[in-house]
Design a protein around this motif. Structure first.
Motif, mmCIF file in Angstrom:
data_model
loop_
_atom_site.group_PDB
_atom_site.id
_atom_site.type_symbol
_atom_site.label_atom_id
_atom_site.label_comp_id
_atom_site.label_asym_id
_atom_site.label_seq_id
_atom_site.Cartn_x
_atom_site.Cartn_y
_atom_site.Cartn_z
ATOM 1 N N ASP A 78 40.743 40.722 32.499
ATOM 2 C CA ASP A 78 41.318 41.165 31.226
ATOM 3 C C ASP A 78 41.348 42.689 31.226
ATOM 4 O OD1 ASP A 78 42.152 41.615 28.664
ATOM 5 O OD2 ASP A 78 40.309 40.920 27.703
ATOM 6 N N LYS A 79 42.546 43.254 31.383
ATOM 7 C CA LYS A 79 42.697 44.709 31.436
ATOM 8 C C LYS A 79 43.419 45.272 30.218
ATOM 9 C CE LYS A 79 44.873 44.362 35.371
ATOM 10 N NZ LYS A 79 45.601 44.746 36.604
ATOM 11 N N SER A 132 44.789 41.357 18.202
ATOM 12 C CA SER A 132 45.372 40.479 19.213
ATOM 13 C C SER A 132 44.765 40.817 20.571
ATOM 14 C CB SER A 132 46.897 40.666 19.253
ATOM 15 O OG SER A 132 47.459 39.890 20.292
ATOM 16 N N ASP A 133 44.148 39.830 21.188
ATOM 17 C CA ASP A 133 43.528 40.037 22.497
ATOM 18 C C ASP A 133 43.369 38.690 23.175
ATOM 19 O OD1 ASP A 133 42.393 41.841 24.422
ATOM 20 O OD2 ASP A 133 40.444 40.968 23.952
ATOM 21 N N ARG A 134 43.134 38.704 24.517
ATOM 22 C CA ARG A 134 42.956 37.460 25.252
ATOM 23 C C ARG A 134 41.719 36.706 24.808
ATOM 24 N NH1 ARG A 134 45.883 37.057 30.138
ATOM 25 N NH2 ARG A 134 44.398 35.477 30.800
ATOM 26 N N ARG A 135 40.745 37.418 24.248
ATOM 27 C CA ARG A 135 39.452 36.808 23.966
ATOM 28 C C ARG A 135 39.059 36.845 22.509
ATOM 29 N NH1 ARG A 135 35.578 40.781 27.293
ATOM 30 N NH2 ARG A 135 33.985 39.469 26.368
ATOM 31 N N THR A 136 39.971 37.227 21.588
ATOM 32 C CA THR A 136 39.629 37.269 20.186
ATOM 33 C C THR A 136 40.696 36.580 19.355
ATOM 34 O OG1 THR A 136 40.753 39.381 19.863
ATOM 35 C CG2 THR A 136 38.407 39.467 20.400
ATOM 36 N N VAL A 189 36.360 39.825 32.642
ATOM 37 C CA VAL A 189 35.865 40.967 33.415
ATOM 38 C C VAL A 189 36.948 42.024 33.572
ATOM 39 C CG1 VAL A 189 34.187 39.595 34.708
ATOM 40 C CG2 VAL A 189 36.509 39.890 35.610
ATOM 41 N N HIS A 190 36.483 43.263 33.796
ATOM 42 C CA HIS A 190 37.352 44.399 34.097
ATOM 43 C C HIS A 190 36.585 45.286 35.072
ATOM 44 C CE1 HIS A 190 39.928 48.028 32.600
ATOM 45 N NE2 HIS A 190 40.181 47.686 33.851
ATOM 46 N N SER A 191 36.899 45.159 36.367
ATOM 47 C CA SER A 191 36.226 45.890 37.446
ATOM 48 C C SER A 191 34.705 45.729 37.386
ATOM 49 C CB SER A 191 36.600 47.375 37.403
ATOM 50 O OG SER A 191 37.982 47.541 37.640
ATOM 51 N N PRO A 192 34.212 44.499 37.483
ATOM 52 C CA PRO A 192 32.770 44.277 37.396
ATOM 53 C C PRO A 192 32.073 44.473 38.740
ATOM 54 C CG PRO A 192 33.847 42.196 37.727
ATOM 55 C CD PRO A 192 34.952 43.230 37.668
ATOM 56 N N TYR A 229 44.972 43.792 40.474
ATOM 57 C CA TYR A 229 45.058 42.344 40.313
ATOM 58 C C TYR A 229 45.716 41.985 38.981
ATOM 59 C CZ TYR A 229 41.854 42.051 44.246
ATOM 60 O OH TYR A 229 41.278 42.164 45.480
ATOM 61 N N ASN A 230 46.373 40.845 38.959
ATOM 62 C CA ASN A 230 46.968 40.353 37.727
ATOM 63 C C ASN A 230 45.879 39.930 36.745
ATOM 64 O OD1 ASN A 230 49.688 40.511 38.676
ATOM 65 N ND2 ASN A 230 49.374 38.624 39.829
ATOM 66 N N GLU A 231 46.227 39.920 35.482
ATOM 67 C CA GLU A 231 45.322 39.373 34.487
ATOM 68 C C GLU A 231 45.313 37.847 34.608
ATOM 69 O OE1 GLU A 231 44.798 42.353 30.822
ATOM 70 O OE2 GLU A 231 46.519 41.003 30.638
ATOM 71 N N GLY A 232 44.213 37.256 34.180
ATOM 72 C CA GLY A 232 44.126 35.804 34.209
ATOM 73 C C GLY A 232 42.967 35.314 35.059
ATOM 74 N N LEU A 233 42.935 33.999 35.268
ATOM 75 C CA LEU A 233 41.827 33.342 35.954
ATOM 76 C C LEU A 233 41.894 33.576 37.459
ATOM 77 C CD1 LEU A 233 39.370 31.446 35.696
ATOM 78 C CD2 LEU A 233 40.952 29.517 35.958
ATOM 79 N N HIS A 234 40.775 34.054 38.028
ATOM 80 C CA HIS A 234 40.654 34.278 39.467
ATOM 81 C C HIS A 234 39.418 33.555 40.004
ATOM 82 C CE1 HIS A 234 43.441 37.468 38.434
ATOM 83 N NE2 HIS A 234 43.627 37.758 39.711
#
Length: 221
Positions: A186-187, A212-216, A107-110, A158-163
């Motif tokens: 993920d920002k 390169s990305d957190r989700r790809t 998510v990014h500001s959902p 907020y930091n990136e990562g699991l919240h």
């Protein structure tokens, strides 16, 4: 003499919705000397008791609307007509379900959309945040008085990562329920790297690239 209009403005429960059978009534009635107060439609068999500004009574068993009746009289024996107020006994815990985004989403500001099932009106909604990946508890990050169908979560600070989000709902009876949802912040935009174009041999052009990305993962065309 008891003033007629005072009966209507002075006989009130402290809370209209309660989660416990024991309730306190506020009886601000002018010139009242004695009173009868009970959850009963017939007060004729009850003894008169000295008037008091506050009266505590125990409601009957079972959730639902309770009708409390009262009657007052002054030193001269003049009595009021029967008056009543309603109190809603509710011991049901609010149930909350998050409908969007799906749990575990990047998510990014959902907009966090959720539903609340309860038998009493919602009094307070709270959002508590915990950064699991960086081991940081933000605590209470937002609160709202009354119903709230969704909350716009600004992830900018907020930091990136699991919240983990804790949604706490309290109704007007004082019952509280909670639910949890976890999301991955993920920002960072994907980083694209394109390799030099290879010399075509048959008219086709081949491009090699990596993302390169957190989700790809790395891919090529």
């Amino acid at each position: 003499m008891i003033k007629t209009e005072s009966r209507y403005r002075g006989f009130l429960p402290i809370l209209r919705y309660v989660s416990r059978r024991s309730v306190t009534l506020m009886l601000n009635v002018d010139d009242a000397w004695e009173m009868k107060v009970a959850e009963s439609s017939d007060l004729s068999g009850l003894p008169w008791e000295p008037f008091s500004l506050y009266k505590q009574i125990d409601l009957s068993e079972g959730d639902g609307v309770k009708i409390i009746n009262a009657q007052f009289r002054d030193e001269m024996g003049s009595t009021t007509a029967l008056e009543n107020v309603t109190v809603n006994l509710d011991k049901v815990i609010p149930e909350i379900s998050v409908s969007s985004p799906s749990a575990g989403s990047f998510v990014h500001s959902p907009s966090i959309v959720f539903n609340v099932y309860d038998t009493s009106p919602v009094a307070l909604v709270e959002f508590h945040m915990n950064d699991i990946e960086n081991n940081h508890d933000y605590g209470l990050v937002y609160s709202h008085n009354g119903p709230l169908p969704s909350w716009q979560w600004d992830t900018g600070s907020y930091n990136e990562g699991l919240h983990r989000i804790r949604i706490l709902v309290t109704d007007e009876a004082g019952n509280s329920g909670e639910t949890f949802a976890e999301y991955i912040v993920d920002k960072t935009p994907p980083a694209l790297s394109i390799e030099p174009v290879t010399t075509p041999t048959n008219g086709d052009v081949l491009l090699d690239y990596s993302v390169s990305d957190r989700r790809t993962s790395t891919d090529s065309i």
